[in-house]
Structures are given as structure tokens and as C-alpha cells.
Design a protein around this motif. Structure first.
Motif, PDB file in Angstrom:
ATOM      1  N   GLN A  43       0.926  -1.311  -0.163  1.00 37.21           N
ATOM      2  CA  GLN A  43       0.057   0.117   0.167  1.00 37.21           C
ATOM      3  C   GLN A  43       0.929   1.349  -0.054  1.00 37.21           C
ATOM      4  OE1 GLN A  43      -3.754  -0.226   2.360  1.00 37.21           O
ATOM      5  NE2 GLN A  43      -3.042  -1.930   3.197  1.00 37.21           N
ATOM      6  N   TYR A  44       2.211   1.243  -0.626  1.00 39.18           N
ATOM      7  CA  TYR A  44       2.927   2.295  -0.880  1.00 39.18           C
ATOM      8  C   TYR A  44       3.718   2.330  -1.993  1.00 39.18           C
ATOM      9  CZ  TYR A  44       6.268  -1.241   0.882  1.00 39.18           C
ATOM     10  OH  TYR A  44       6.841  -2.589   1.027  1.00 39.18           O
ATOM     11  N   ARG A  58       3.539  -0.222  -6.147  1.00 44.29           N
ATOM     12  CA  ARG A  58       2.367   0.682  -5.973  1.00 44.29           C
ATOM     13  C   ARG A  58       1.411   0.476  -5.190  1.00 44.29           C
ATOM     14  NH1 ARG A  58       6.044   3.073  -7.903  1.00 44.29           N
ATOM     15  NH2 ARG A  58       6.271   4.083 -10.148  1.00 44.29           N
ATOM     16  N   PRO A  59       0.513   1.293  -4.856  1.00 43.82           N
ATOM     17  CA  PRO A  59      -0.539   0.668  -3.871  1.00 43.82           C
ATOM     18  C   PRO A  59      -1.312  -0.305  -4.644  1.00 43.82           C
ATOM     19  CG  PRO A  59      -0.160   3.000  -3.436  1.00 43.82           C
ATOM     20  CD  PRO A  59       0.821   2.618  -4.495  1.00 43.82           C
ATOM     21  N   GLY A  60      -1.899  -1.123  -3.809  1.00 43.89           N
ATOM     22  CA  GLY A  60      -2.781  -2.157  -4.450  1.00 43.89           C
ATOM     23  C   GLY A  60      -1.890  -3.269  -5.472  1.00 43.89           C
ATOM     24  N   ARG A  61      -0.668  -3.342  -5.170  1.00 44.75           N
ATOM     25  CA  ARG A  61       0.173  -4.390  -5.954  1.00 44.75           C
ATOM     26  C   ARG A  61       0.537  -5.605  -5.078  1.00 44.75           C
ATOM     27  NH1 ARG A  61       3.748  -1.470 -10.781  1.00 44.75           N
ATOM     28  NH2 ARG A  61       1.940  -0.462 -11.905  1.00 44.75           N
ATOM     29  N   VAL A  62       0.747  -6.683  -5.494  1.00 45.52           N
ATOM     30  CA  VAL A  62       1.075  -8.043  -5.168  1.00 45.52           C
ATOM     31  C   VAL A  62       2.320  -8.644  -5.715  1.00 45.52           C
ATOM     32  CG1 VAL A  62      -0.627  -9.365  -6.046  1.00 45.52           C
ATOM     33  CG2 VAL A  62       0.143 -10.348  -4.107  1.00 45.52           C
ATOM     34  N   SER A  63       3.120  -9.029  -4.489  1.00 47.96           N
ATOM     35  CA  SER A  63       4.379  -9.887  -5.364  1.00 47.96           C
ATOM     36  C   SER A  63       4.279 -11.230  -4.816  1.00 47.96           C
ATOM     37  CB  SER A  63       5.671  -9.195  -5.031  1.00 47.96           C
ATOM     38  OG  SER A  63       5.872  -8.953  -3.795  1.00 47.96           O
ATOM     39  N   LEU A  64       4.876 -12.060  -5.663  1.00 49.77           N
ATOM     40  CA  LEU A  64       5.048 -13.653  -5.112  1.00 49.77           C
ATOM     41  C   LEU A  64       6.747 -13.800  -5.785  1.00 49.77           C
ATOM     42  CD1 LEU A  64       4.204 -16.200  -3.769  1.00 49.77           C
ATOM     43  CD2 LEU A  64       3.164 -16.841  -6.138  1.00 49.77           C
ATOM     44  N   VAL A  65       7.341 -13.921  -4.780  1.00 46.34           N
ATOM     45  CA  VAL A  65       8.860 -14.237  -5.023  1.00 46.34           C
ATOM     46  C   VAL A  65       9.352 -15.683  -4.823  1.00 46.34           C
ATOM     47  CG1 VAL A  65      11.404 -13.563  -4.647  1.00 46.34           C
ATOM     48  CG2 VAL A  65       9.466 -11.912  -4.872  1.00 46.34           C
ATOM     49  N   PRO A  66      10.018 -16.365  -5.588  1.00 48.65           N
ATOM     50  CA  PRO A  66      10.310 -17.928  -5.334  1.00 48.65           C
ATOM     51  C   PRO A  66      11.466 -17.900  -4.402  1.00 48.65           C
ATOM     52  CG  PRO A  66      11.034 -17.188  -7.624  1.00 48.65           C
ATOM     53  CD  PRO A  66      10.250 -15.935  -7.214  1.00 48.65           C
ATOM     54  N   PRO A  67      11.568 -18.977  -3.842  1.00 47.17           N
ATOM     55  CA  PRO A  67      12.989 -19.238  -2.974  1.00 47.17           C
ATOM     56  C   PRO A  67      14.391 -18.976  -3.626  1.00 47.17           C
ATOM     57  CG  PRO A  67      11.374 -21.155  -2.656  1.00 47.17           C
ATOM     58  CD  PRO A  67      10.732 -20.286  -4.077  1.00 47.17           C
ATOM     59  N   GLY A  68      15.245 -18.852  -2.865  1.00 51.49           N
ATOM     60  CA  GLY A  68      16.525 -18.508  -3.572  1.00 51.49           C
ATOM     61  C   GLY A  68      16.867 -17.288  -4.127  1.00 51.49           C
ATOM     62  N   ARG A  74      13.948  -0.575  -2.214  1.00 51.38           N
ATOM     63  CA  ARG A  74      14.181   0.756  -2.040  1.00 51.38           C
ATOM     64  C   ARG A  74      12.886   1.417  -1.783  1.00 51.38           C
ATOM     65  NH1 ARG A  74      18.890   2.810  -4.007  1.00 51.38           N
ATOM     66  NH2 ARG A  74      20.371   1.448  -5.618  1.00 51.38           N
ATOM     67  N   TYR A  75      12.903   1.926  -0.346  1.00 51.93           N
ATOM     68  CA  TYR A  75      11.710   2.617   0.042  1.00 51.93           C
ATOM     69  C   TYR A  75      11.888   4.123  -0.149  1.00 51.93           C
ATOM     70  CZ  TYR A  75      11.618  -1.836   2.299  1.00 51.93           C
ATOM     71  OH  TYR A  75      11.807  -3.420   2.595  1.00 51.93           O
ATOM     72  N   GLN A  76      10.748   4.841   0.254  1.00 49.69           N
ATOM     73  CA  GLN A  76      10.651   6.253   0.104  1.00 49.69           C
ATOM     74  C   GLN A  76      10.395   6.869   1.535  1.00 49.69           C
ATOM     75  OE1 GLN A  76       7.896   7.718  -3.013  1.00 49.69           O
ATOM     76  NE2 GLN A  76       8.790   6.278  -4.600  1.00 49.69           N
ATOM     77  N   GLY A  77      10.325   6.056   2.315  1.00 52.30           N
ATOM     78  CA  GLY A  77      10.009   6.441   3.814  1.00 52.30           C
ATOM     79  C   GLY A  77       9.304   5.213   4.659  1.00 52.30           C
ATOM     80  N   ARG A  78       8.813   5.575   5.622  1.00 49.13           N
ATOM     81  CA  ARG A  78       8.383   4.469   6.332  1.00 49.13           C
ATOM     82  C   ARG A  78       7.081   3.650   5.503  1.00 49.13           C
ATOM     83  NH1 ARG A  78       6.947   3.113  11.788  1.00 49.13           N
ATOM     84  NH2 ARG A  78       4.973   1.807  11.898  1.00 49.13           N
TER      85      ARG A  78
END
Length: 257
Positions: A43-44, A58-68, A74-78
Motif C-alpha cells: 500500500q505504498y 504501487r499501492p494495490g500491487r502484490v508480489s510473489l517471489v520464489p525461494p533462493g 528501495r523505500y521512500q520512507g516508512r
């Protein structure tokens, strides 16, 4: 866009789940989980780099990252996100899923599923697994399958739907062809080309599969099972079971494996 193949044949093992808070002490996180999948709901605004490929968060996105996989945030703040770290067994067919997707109208439902999973984790891990499994299936279905993996011919699909809805009733090929909107001969040719079997053989197989299920999983009487799959003649039903399933209805009812 990077993609990954995930198996969803059984619920995942949820190793860690919660609300992650990042971008406070450092604007960058770099890490990898050698054995665990990472499911994140955002949500950021930020940036996620997965093995060298950058993805906009972006707000409303989802990620699924495989093992290994090495990930760099890189964040823009909290920045707060919902997350789950999972072990996913290679069970069942695989689904190809983009590493990063816009959840769109599914975002509220995915948020609810992850929040329910987080709340259930301390005392009901099975509940947590069920919620996350549902979330994974919804994530896997956000992107339609590739155009190359087409379904059956529309007429064959209509014929199969007609058959499945009427297995308990008498069925004829002309009737099925009318429901599919094509001629008898055209249906016969199309059906074999698409399924590798004939219409009659398909009906017989599906009736006996349903009968086998009802004999083992229900308390319906054998005559009722026979009638419910369109073979009300008990002698014919008995012969069909022996021929297709290798045993009589009475023996099949007592089989537990």
C-alpha cells in the motif's frame, strides 16, 4: 516482466506471517530466503529488484517471489506491507505467475485473506494455511493464461457441459449435437479431435467415475447410485462396473483404497 512457476496442489506451510514495517532505519533492504517463497501485499510506492529485474511497487500491487531469489527493496520512507513466508510443495500442476502484479479489484479480498491469516496464526495454523492457500489461488488467477493455452472448441465445451448436467438422464448424440449447435457428424469429428475419445465413451467413463465416487463416499443405495448416473438397469450397471472399474458395485462400496 519476470514470471515464476508455482504449484498450488496443496496448502502451503506458513513459516512466518505478519505486518512488515520498513524504510525507517534504512531506505534499502537486500536479502534472500533460500527455502521460502515471499508473498507481499503493498500500500505504498517503492521499488523491488528481483535478481536484477526492477519492479515498481504501487499501492494495490502484490508480489510473489520464489525461494533462493535475491531481492532489493528501495523505500521512500516508512513503508508497511502484509507478508507471508511460505514453503510450497511441488504438488499438482504449476501456474505461471508474474512476480509483481496489480491486484485491482481483488486487492480488498487479498487484504482480508492475509489479515485473517495473521489473526489466526497464533492459535489456528490450519486456518492460516487455508486463508493463504486461497490468497495464492487468487493471485495466480489475476493474469489470464497465455493465449497459446486455449480451452476446448466452444462446441465441444457446450457438449461436455450438456453431458455433465444430464448424466442421470438418457443421452443421445443428436440431442447433444443440438445443444452444441452443430451437426451430429461435426460433433463426432470435433469431439474425437479435441478429447481423443468418442462422445459415447466419454459419457460411459463419466457415468462410471461418478458412480464410483457415490459408491465410496455416500450412503445411497446401489439402485439409487445406478439411477443417478443414468444406468437404472441393475444388471447393466453391475456389468458396466465390472467392465470399467474392475469390480461389482458391492465390492467397490467396500473398497477403501
Amino acid at each position: 516482466m519476470r514470471e515464476t512457476d508455482v504449484h498450488l496442489g496443496e496448502p502451503p506451510a506458513v513459516v512466518n506471517i505478519g505486518v512488515g514495517v520498513h524504510g525507517v532505519a534504512s531506505r534499502t533492504d537486500v536479502f534472500r530466503l533460500p527455502e521460502l517463497w515471499q508473498l507481499h501485499l503493498y500500500q505504498y510506492d517503492a521499488e523491488l529488484t528481483v535478481d536484477g529485474t526492477a519492479h515498481a511497487i504501487r499501492p494495490g500491487r502484490v508480489s510473489l517471489v520464489p525461494p533462493g531469489t535475491t531481492v532489493r527493496y528501495r523505500y521512500q520512507g516508512r513503508s508497511e506491507h502484509l507478508y507471508a513466508h511460505l514453503r510450497i510443495a511441488p504438488a499438482g500442476p504449476s501456474r505461471t505467475v508474474p512476480v509483481m502484479q496489480d491486484a485491482g479489484l481483488e486487492f480488498p479480498m487479498l487484504s482480508s485473506l492475509l489479515l485473517n491469516a495473521i489473526a489466526a496464526a497464533p492459535g489456528a495454523p490450519e486456518h492460516t494455511r487455508a486463508e493463504i492457500w486461497t490468497a495464492l489461488w487468487r493471485v495466480a488467477r489475476l493474469t489470464p493464461p497465455a493465449a497459446t493455452s486455449r480451452g476446448p472448441h466452444p462446441a465441444v465445451g457446450a457438449a461436455i457441459a450438456h453431458i455433465e448436467a444430464r448424466l442421470a438422464a438418457p443421452l443421445s448424440i443428436p440431442e447433444i449435437a443440438r445443444a452444441a449447435g452443430i451437426s451430429h457428424n461435426h460433433l463426432t469429428r470435433l469431439f474425437r479431435a479435441e478429447t481423443g475419445t468418442t462422445v459415447v465413451a466419454y459419457i460411459r467413463r463419466r457415468r462410471l467415475q461418478r458412480a464410483h465416487h457415490l459408491l465410496r463416499a455416500s450412503t445411497l443405495s446401489i439402485p439409487a447410485v445406478a439411477a443417478s448416473v443414468g444406468i437404472p438397469d441393475l444388471q447393466a450397471f453391475n456389468k458396466a462396473c465390472r467392465r470399467e472399474l474392475g469390480a461389482s458395485p458391492r465390492v467397490l462400496r467396500g473398497t477403501t483404497s
